[in-house]
Structure formats: C-alpha cells, structure tokens
Write a protein that holds these residues in place. Structure first.
Motif, short mmCIF file in Angstrom:
data_model
loop_
_atom_site.label_atom_id
_atom_site.label_comp_id
_atom_site.label_asym_id
_atom_site.label_seq_id
_atom_site.Cartn_x
_atom_site.Cartn_y
_atom_site.Cartn_z
N PRO A 1 9.90 15.24 -7.47
CA PRO A 1 8.68 14.67 -6.90
C PRO A 1 8.91 13.37 -6.14
CG PRO A 1 8.24 15.50 -9.08
CD PRO A 1 9.73 15.58 -8.90
N ASP A 2 9.77 12.49 -6.68
CA ASP A 2 10.00 11.21 -6.00
C ASP A 2 10.67 11.39 -4.65
OD1 ASP A 2 12.25 12.11 -7.37
OD2 ASP A 2 13.02 10.09 -7.74
N ARG A 3 11.59 12.35 -4.58
CA ARG A 3 12.29 12.59 -3.31
C ARG A 3 11.35 13.23 -2.27
NH1 ARG A 3 18.22 14.93 -5.24
NH2 ARG A 3 18.53 13.50 -7.01
N ILE A 4 10.52 14.16 -2.74
CA ILE A 4 9.58 14.80 -1.82
C ILE A 4 8.56 13.78 -1.33
CG2 ILE A 4 7.76 16.54 -1.62
CD1 ILE A 4 10.56 17.71 -1.67
N ALA A 5 8.09 12.89 -2.21
CA ALA A 5 7.15 11.84 -1.81
C ALA A 5 7.78 10.95 -0.74
CB ALA A 5 6.74 11.00 -3.02
N SER A 6 9.07 10.65 -0.89
CA SER A 6 9.77 9.83 0.10
C SER A 6 9.84 10.54 1.45
CB SER A 6 11.18 9.49 -0.39
OG SER A 6 11.13 8.62 -1.50
N ARG A 7 10.06 11.86 1.42
CA ARG A 7 10.09 12.62 2.67
C ARG A 7 8.72 12.61 3.35
NH1 ARG A 7 13.53 18.26 1.86
NH2 ARG A 7 14.95 17.49 0.26
N PHE B 1 0.84 -1.20 0.00
CA PHE B 1 0.00 0.00 0.00
C PHE B 1 0.88 1.26 0.00
CE2 PHE B 1 -2.90 3.10 2.06
CZ PHE B 1 -3.99 2.98 1.19
N LEU B 2 1.94 1.21 0.80
CA LEU B 2 2.89 2.31 0.86
C LEU B 2 3.50 2.59 -0.51
CD1 LEU B 2 4.75 4.33 2.41
CD2 LEU B 2 6.28 2.40 2.83
N LYS B 3 3.85 1.51 -1.21
CA LYS B 3 4.44 1.65 -2.55
C LYS B 3 3.47 2.34 -3.51
CE LYS B 3 6.61 -1.16 -6.17
NZ LYS B 3 6.96 -2.54 -6.58
N ILE B 4 2.20 1.96 -3.41
CA ILE B 4 1.18 2.55 -4.28
C ILE B 4 0.97 4.03 -3.94
CG2 ILE B 4 -1.28 2.51 -4.85
CD1 ILE B 4 -1.15 -0.56 -4.38
N VAL B 5 0.88 4.33 -2.64
CA VAL B 5 0.69 5.72 -2.20
C VAL B 5 1.86 6.59 -2.65
CG1 VAL B 5 0.56 7.26 -0.19
CG2 VAL B 5 -0.80 5.16 -0.23
N GLN B 6 3.08 6.07 -2.49
CA GLN B 6 4.26 6.83 -2.91
C GLN B 6 4.22 7.10 -4.41
OE1 GLN B 6 7.96 4.81 -3.14
NE2 GLN B 6 9.20 6.65 -2.85
N SER B 7 3.89 6.08 -5.19
CA SER B 7 3.83 6.21 -6.64
C SER B 7 2.81 7.28 -7.05
CB SER B 7 3.48 4.87 -7.27
OG SER B 7 3.30 5.00 -8.66
#
Length: 471
Positions: free
Chosen positions: A287-293, A74-80
C-alpha cells in the motif's frame, strides 16, 4: 494505472503551496478537488467520504513542520491516508500448511484468473522456491484447460490434466491426491467464472471450497472495473471466506477505484497486483508503494527489487570489470544494456517508479517514440557482424549501407546509433579513470537534452548502462 487520479492530485497539491498554516478555509478547495479526483477514479462513495473526513481531521489546525511547506504537509497526510485505505502493509500468502498448501482462485469470467494462476505459479517457484502444481476446474469455457496447460509449461509448473466431461469436485480431489504423491508444495486451483454472479456459480465455488479446504482463497478482479470490483468481491466473500484479492490488468487504463475501494468494502487485503501481460508481471501489493506512485513520488524500492531479479548479474559484472580495466564499451555491450532495459519493462516501466517522473511516464507519445528508437537500435546492432560489434570504428561506407539494408533502416539511423554509442563509450571511459564517476556525472549534465531527459538523437538516456545494473 491511476493516471488521471495522480494528475489531479498533483495539481491540487500545488495549489495549496505557500500558506503558512493549514486551515479549514485554505484546504477547502483542495479537499473538494481531491474528492472529485477520487470520484472520477470510480472510488466507492463510502470510501471517498471516509477518506476526506480523515484527511480533514488531520490537516485542519496542524502547524506546518519547520522543514515542510503546507503543500508538503498536506501531501504527507494524503499519502498516509491512502496507505490506510489500502491496508497499511503487504500481507503475504499463508503457506504454513501440510503440503500441498492449496490456493483457490475465484472471480468473474474475463477477470484474468487463468493468466493470474500462471503468474502466481511463477512468482512462487522463482521467488519462494516452491514446487507448484496447477489444475483447472473450469469445464465450461472452451479451451480453458488447454490454456492453463500451455501457461504451466511456460512458467515451469506441474500441470494436472482434467477434462470437460469430469465434475469440478472430482477434478480438484484427484489433483490434491496427485500433488501429495509428487511432493508438491503449493497447488493452485483455477475455477470457472461467469459473466455475472449467479446462484449456480456460487453453489459450485462453495462446493469446491468445502471439498479441498484451501489455505488461501484469492479473488481475482479486473482493476479497470472500478468500484464494481469491490462490490463483486464482497458478494464472493459473503459466499466463501476470501482471504485476499488480486488486482489484474492494473497496467491498463485503470482509474484506481478498485485498489482504493476493495479493502474498505470487503475488509480483505489486496495481496498481489498484475502489471502486464507477461507471466513475470505480478507484484506483491504494498500500500505505501502504491500510494507513492499515485502521488508521483515514485516506487524506488520496487525498482530496486526488480533490478535484483531481472538484471543479468553475470553480464553486469563482466561489463563492470571491463570498464575498470579501461577496455572500450563496444556495441555488443550496448546491445546487452538495451536488453536489460527491455527486461525492466522499458522506459515506461522504469520511469513510473522514479520519483517525480510519473507525469513524464504518462507522456505516451514521447516515450513510445523513444521505445521505438531503442527497438530500432537493437535491430541495427543485430544486423552487424561480431567484428563490427566489437570494433565500431570499422563501420564505414559499404558496411553502413549493408547494415542499413539488413535492418530495414536508413544510413542516417546507423550514423545516429554510432554517434550515441560513441558518447556512451566516452562516459564509460571516464568511469574507469580516477575520479571517473564525478567526471561522468558532469558529462551527463551536458548530454541531457531533447524531450523528457533524452539524449540528443533520441538515444539511450545517459546513465542507463553502467556498473552492476542498467542505471
């Protein structure tokens, strides 16, 4: 930034762990929590609806991969989907134009436009190796021109003088001519803001845009204004062709609504994000780095890039060579490591980018206490003589009293610093021996203690002082 959003999402993702499959029923509660977290972060309602629908469509019925539990899936989907909402990838400035490449800065008053101009000038000169000139067409705000002149001197950019008695169009035309004559690569144009959007403001910015035909028109928006930022950006974009957005003041108590709403509402990419008051506190927006934060997964790539830019490589190499030769790690070395960490934004700035450390970074009181102790350590070392810094064992009796008086601290503070230094010196000595790194790592396990991974006595966390970087 994203503090409450990150906290809410972390709790939500924990709740779904343990299921063998992601179904509509067992993600229903999680989706509701995610929706509430986004709304509380002031994300625009259409963005929230689209985001939740996409997450639901991808998550429901999807079998859990062998190596992942449902929470991780679920986390992977939310991050994506967070990455998708914010624009998939970083979009760089388009500077492919006959010099000077003109960048027009627009935005409301108080959004941080002038400071952002200075930050961008420094970014372009230091990282892109461009010759930059700045000019202010803000003839309304008192001292706006003087402010930009001061900041230009600070960041090493050329400043084109202007006057409040001149017309904005004349100012920018003259600036373009001057930039051409001085072989400037990039001309940054600071424009006037208003407290709200009005016809006069839009007419002026349209005229300026038409007069200079910039290759980039960046809209600067205060990240703390939430979804209002996205709506304001759309109003500007309807008047002039905005090519990108800069989120300013993202280090403050920003809820994150602007970052998650701007791209969806305007269709324009966020190109930069301001993460502090200093002129070097401007980052390219990934965007990917901000999503990770946001999801407390860290941002190691940005941290590595920051180390490359800010660590004094000469001092780092000197320390590494010193350790390899078996020489002692003295208090001057310790002071330099404290400076290196300060340049990296201190503990808070670093921990926010480390995976799983976001919640610790939000424990403000603990970190503020640690930062205060680091500052105190620096002051104590500054009160020492060169002899004392290089030979700490000589610091006894009257020397301790003198150092404490000179630094405005107590003798026990000096003792605490000396004890912490001795622990670090032992670790560095192990590094210089055969199998030293493994021994040091084992030693670090014994030293870790206190709150938030601090070493006993509140000193520098082990490992923040070695090798070619402060990590």
């Amino acid at each position: 930034m994203f503090n409450s959003l990150s906290e809410r999402l972390s709790l939500t993702l924990k709740q779904i762990t343990g299921q063998s499959k992601l179904t509509e029923d067992n993600i229903k509660t999680s989706l509701r929590e995610v929706r509430m977290a986004l709304l509380e972060a002031d994300v625009a309602l259409p963005v929230v609806k689209a985001f939740i629908d996409r997450v639901k469509d991808r998550a429901v019925g999807q079998e859990v991969a062998e190596a992942l539990n449902p929470g991780q899936q679920f986390l992977k989907i939310v991050q994506s989907e967070l990455v998708h909402v914010m624009g998939e990838q970083n979009e760089v400035l388009n500077l492919k134009a006959q010099p000077p490449a003109i960048i027009l800065m627009a935005g409301l008053q108080g959004a941080g436009k002038t400071t952002t101009v200075a930050k961008l000038a420094r970014f372009l000169s230091e990282r892109e190796k461009k010759k930059v000139m700045v000019v202010s067409a803000d003839i309304y705000r008192p001292a706006a021109i003087q402010q930009l002149e001061t900041l230009a001197a600070e960041v090493g950019a050329l400043f084109f003088p202007s006057d409040s008695s001149q017309q904005p169009e004349r100012i920018v035309r003259d600036a373009v001519d001057a930039a051409r004559k001085q072989a400037v690569d990039v001309l940054l144009v600071d424009t006037a803001g208003r407290l709200a959007i009005d016809e006069q403001m839009m007419a002026e910015i349209k005229a300026l845009h038409k007069a200079i035909e910039p290759v980039e028109t960046l809209f600067v928006v205060d990240a703390m204004t939430g979804q209002d930022a996205a709506n304001t950006a759309k109003a500007f974009n309807d008047a002039i062709p905005i090519t990108g957005v800069v989120l300013s003041k993202a280090d403050g108590d920003a809820r994150g609504g602007a970052a998650l709403s701007v791209r969806h509402i305007t269709g324009k990419p966020i190109k930069f994000i301001g993460m502090g008051e200093k002129t070097d506190a401007l980052e390219a927006f990934y965007p990917d780095r901000i999503a990770s934060r946001i999801l407390d997964m860290g941002d190691v790539l940005s941290l590595i890039e920051e180390v490359e830019r800010k660590v004094d490589k000469v001092k780092a190499e000197r320390l590494a060579g010193k350790i390899k030769k078996g020489k002692a790690f003295d208090l001057q070395d310790f002071r330099e490591q404290l400076d290196q960490m300060s340049n990296m934004g201190g503990l808070t700035g670093m921990m926010d980018k480390l995976p799983g450390m976001g919640q610790m970074a939000k424990a403000g009181n603990q970190l503020q206490g640690a930062e205060k102790q680091f500052h105190q350590m620096g002051v104590i070392i500054d009160s020492m003589t060169p002899l004392e810094r290089h030979f700490p064992d000589k610091i006894v009796g009257s020397r301790k009293r003198r150092i404490a008086m000179g630094s405005g601290t107590q003798i026990q503070d000096v003792n605490r610093l000396l004890k912490q230094h001795k622990q670090m010196a032992k670790m560095f000595k192990k590094v210089g021996q055969k199998g030293g790194m493994q021994k040091m790592m084992r030693g670090m396990g014994g030293m870790m203690g206190g709150q938030g991974g601090m070493a006993p006595g509140g000193g520098l966390p082990p490992g923040l002082g070695g090798g070619k970087s402060p990590f």
